[in-house]
Design a protein around this motif. Structure first.
Motif, PDB file in Angstrom:
ATOM      1  N   ALA A 148       3.105  -3.501   0.745  1.00 46.65           N
ATOM      2  CA  ALA A 148       1.767  -3.102   0.949  1.00 46.65           C
ATOM      3  C   ALA A 148       0.984  -4.264   1.071  1.00 46.65           C
ATOM      4  O   ALA A 148      -0.224  -4.084   1.904  1.00 46.65           O
ATOM      5  CB  ALA A 148       1.059  -2.377  -0.607  1.00 46.65           C
ATOM      6  N   MET A 149       1.150  -5.450   0.721  1.00 44.20           N
ATOM      7  CA  MET A 149       0.307  -6.554   0.850  1.00 44.20           C
ATOM      8  C   MET A 149       0.602  -7.407   2.299  1.00 44.20           C
ATOM      9  O   MET A 149      -0.183  -8.247   3.022  1.00 44.20           O
ATOM     10  CB  MET A 149       0.469  -7.681  -0.164  1.00 44.20           C
ATOM     11  CG  MET A 149       1.735  -8.383  -0.493  1.00 44.20           C
ATOM     12  SD  MET A 149       1.896  -9.065  -2.135  1.00 44.20           S
ATOM     13  CE  MET A 149       1.001 -10.656  -1.492  1.00 44.20           C
ATOM     14  N   PRO A 193       1.886  -1.889   8.697  1.00 41.70           N
ATOM     15  CA  PRO A 193       0.821  -1.093   8.728  1.00 41.70           C
ATOM     16  C   PRO A 193       1.039  -0.010   7.299  1.00 41.70           C
ATOM     17  O   PRO A 193      -0.063   0.499   6.867  1.00 41.70           O
ATOM     18  CB  PRO A 193       0.700  -0.198   9.854  1.00 41.70           C
ATOM     19  CG  PRO A 193       2.048  -0.475  10.773  1.00 41.70           C
ATOM     20  CD  PRO A 193       2.611  -1.905  10.051  1.00 41.70           C
ATOM     21  N   PRO A 249       2.990   0.785   3.688  1.00 42.50           N
ATOM     22  CA  PRO A 249       2.007   1.572   3.158  1.00 42.50           C
ATOM     23  C   PRO A 249       0.657   1.108   3.444  1.00 42.50           C
ATOM     24  O   PRO A 249       0.367  -0.210   3.239  1.00 42.50           O
ATOM     25  CB  PRO A 249       2.452   1.833   1.652  1.00 42.50           C
ATOM     26  CG  PRO A 249       3.189   0.446   1.273  1.00 42.50           C
ATOM     27  CD  PRO A 249       3.670   0.069   2.551  1.00 42.50           C
ATOM     28  N   GLY A 250      -0.478   2.053   3.763  1.00 47.59           N
ATOM     29  CA  GLY A 250      -1.643   1.855   3.803  1.00 47.59           C
ATOM     30  C   GLY A 250      -2.419   2.206   2.911  1.00 47.59           C
ATOM     31  O   GLY A 250      -1.876   2.905   1.671  1.00 47.59           O
ATOM     32  N   GLY A 251      -3.813   2.490   3.082  1.00 43.20           N
ATOM     33  CA  GLY A 251      -4.748   3.065   1.997  1.00 43.20           C
ATOM     34  C   GLY A 251      -4.253   4.417   1.501  1.00 43.20           C
ATOM     35  O   GLY A 251      -4.556   4.779   0.335  1.00 43.20           O
ATOM     36  N   VAL A 278      -1.232   4.262  -0.907  1.00 43.24           N
ATOM     37  CA  VAL A 278      -1.587   3.790  -1.880  1.00 43.24           C
ATOM     38  C   VAL A 278      -2.387   4.499  -2.853  1.00 43.24           C
ATOM     39  O   VAL A 278      -2.408   4.341  -4.026  1.00 43.24           O
ATOM     40  CB  VAL A 278      -2.395   1.913  -1.734  1.00 43.24           C
ATOM     41  CG1 VAL A 278      -2.690   1.377  -2.819  1.00 43.24           C
ATOM     42  CG2 VAL A 278      -0.971   1.210  -1.249  1.00 43.24           C
ATOM     43  N   SER A 279      -3.342   5.188  -2.248  1.00 45.26           N
ATOM     44  CA  SER A 279      -4.378   5.958  -3.166  1.00 45.26           C
ATOM     45  C   SER A 279      -3.451   6.922  -3.942  1.00 45.26           C
ATOM     46  O   SER A 279      -3.859   7.393  -5.195  1.00 45.26           O
ATOM     47  CB  SER A 279      -5.196   6.583  -2.024  1.00 45.26           C
ATOM     48  OG  SER A 279      -6.236   5.801  -1.405  1.00 45.26           O
TER      49      SER A 279
END
Lengths: 211, 211
Positions: A17-18, A22, A24-26, A29-30
């Motif tokens: 994620a970090m 691209p 996992p993105g927002g 993660v949400s």
């Protein structure tokens, strides 16, 4: 294929994620954040079952555990759908656009991909709103020893909703079907209001029972 | 020992969190949620490095990646510390209390455990506030293609702060040292205000650059 997220260690997931990759993105993660919120509400419902002091709420707590377990499974599927919607969108950008026919096919595929990349995060948002509703139901009667964790669940799920909605906001302007856009906007507003109200209800009960 | 959380698969961690086992609880989950928030801000900083359009921000982005990576490592340690603080607290409850001496030793250990179980989530909160600050710094210049994920990071980290603070609120009433209590309350208020302001700054820039 939900192993792309949930089969990884938390360490591996965070490392991906970090990174500059691209996904996992927002959106993903949400969805993961939402499952964590749901898990806290579910834990408190579980801690309310089989306790003498809460025997009158036994059936209600069991119902909530079943509902929240179903929600968590649904979120795992939606996390995967969100990654696939992103992949689908990226694939459309690579479609040929030399001839008029290719251009037309590409534009149509683009509209379909944009709708899908809007519907999936919107479904994540709807599921988040359900978690906050479950938290508001549980807050007045859930095991007092862990009641603050219902507050954690309500706040975390409401934020997951607001975070996932950014994915809706990104994709909506590219959609030409104005009936679809209007429906999504109405649902967007409804979900924000409903989740905010349920969060405040949950937190009010949590604070009362903590103090 | 952070393997109790980060070495597990996301599936395993969620299964434990939703179960009736008291750990992981709200404190740990808030810390994990915070790492997810930090990872989104870090991703966008990473996506800003090595891009022609953002060359003037290269050094700043690299600094932010370094800072956020350090924050993520710190949160992993704090997640573990939070579990240990909980274990320590539970161990004190099992201490003998037959003689006056035992009662005195138990009461002292209880005060030390309560302070530790307040300091650890407060440190988690401070770290969350740092994430939101990094998001506010990044929002005006971070890669526009992924700018909404800075918003995700800011919202998620601010909520992790509010969630972790519930652990502070639970433990504070049992602490007798009133200087300690006053300091924590002042820090609590400061963190809420600072994080809220930075979240709003970050979101304002994100919305401006999304539209």
């Amino acid at each position: 294929m939900s192993d792309r997220v949930y089969g990884k260690t938390v360490n591996e997931f965070i490392a991906e994620a970090m990174s500059s990759s691209p996904t996992p993105g927002g959106g993903n993660v949400s969805a993961v954040v939402a499952t964590l919120g749901a898990s806290m509400v579910c834990m408190v419902a579980n801690l309310t079952i089989g306790k003498k002091a809460y025997v009158e709420f036994e059936d209600q707590a069991k119902e909530q555990v079943a509902k929240l377990s179903e929600i968590i499974e649904r979120l795992k599927k939606l996390t995967n759908d969100d990654m696939e919607a992103f992949d689908q969108y990226m694939a459309v950008f690579r479609m040929p656009k030399s001839t008029d026919e290719e251009k037309k096919a590409r534009a149509e595929a683009m509209q379909a991909a944009a709708k899908n990349a809007t519907n999936v995060p919107l479904d994540i948002c709807k599921t988040c709103a359900e978690i906050v509703k479950e938290a508001a139901k549980l807050a007045p009667y859930g095991n007092k020893m862990a009641i603050s964790d219902v507050g954690v669940g309500a706040m975390v799920a409401e934020t997951a909703l607001r975070s996932a909605m950014l994915s809706v906001d990104i994709n909506l302007p590219s959609i030409k079907d104005q009936d679809f856009v209007a429906q999504v906007k109405a649902e967007r507003a409804r979900l924000f209001v409903e989740a905010e109200e349920n969060k405040l209800l949950a937190l009010a009960d949590v604070k009362k029972r903590m103090g």
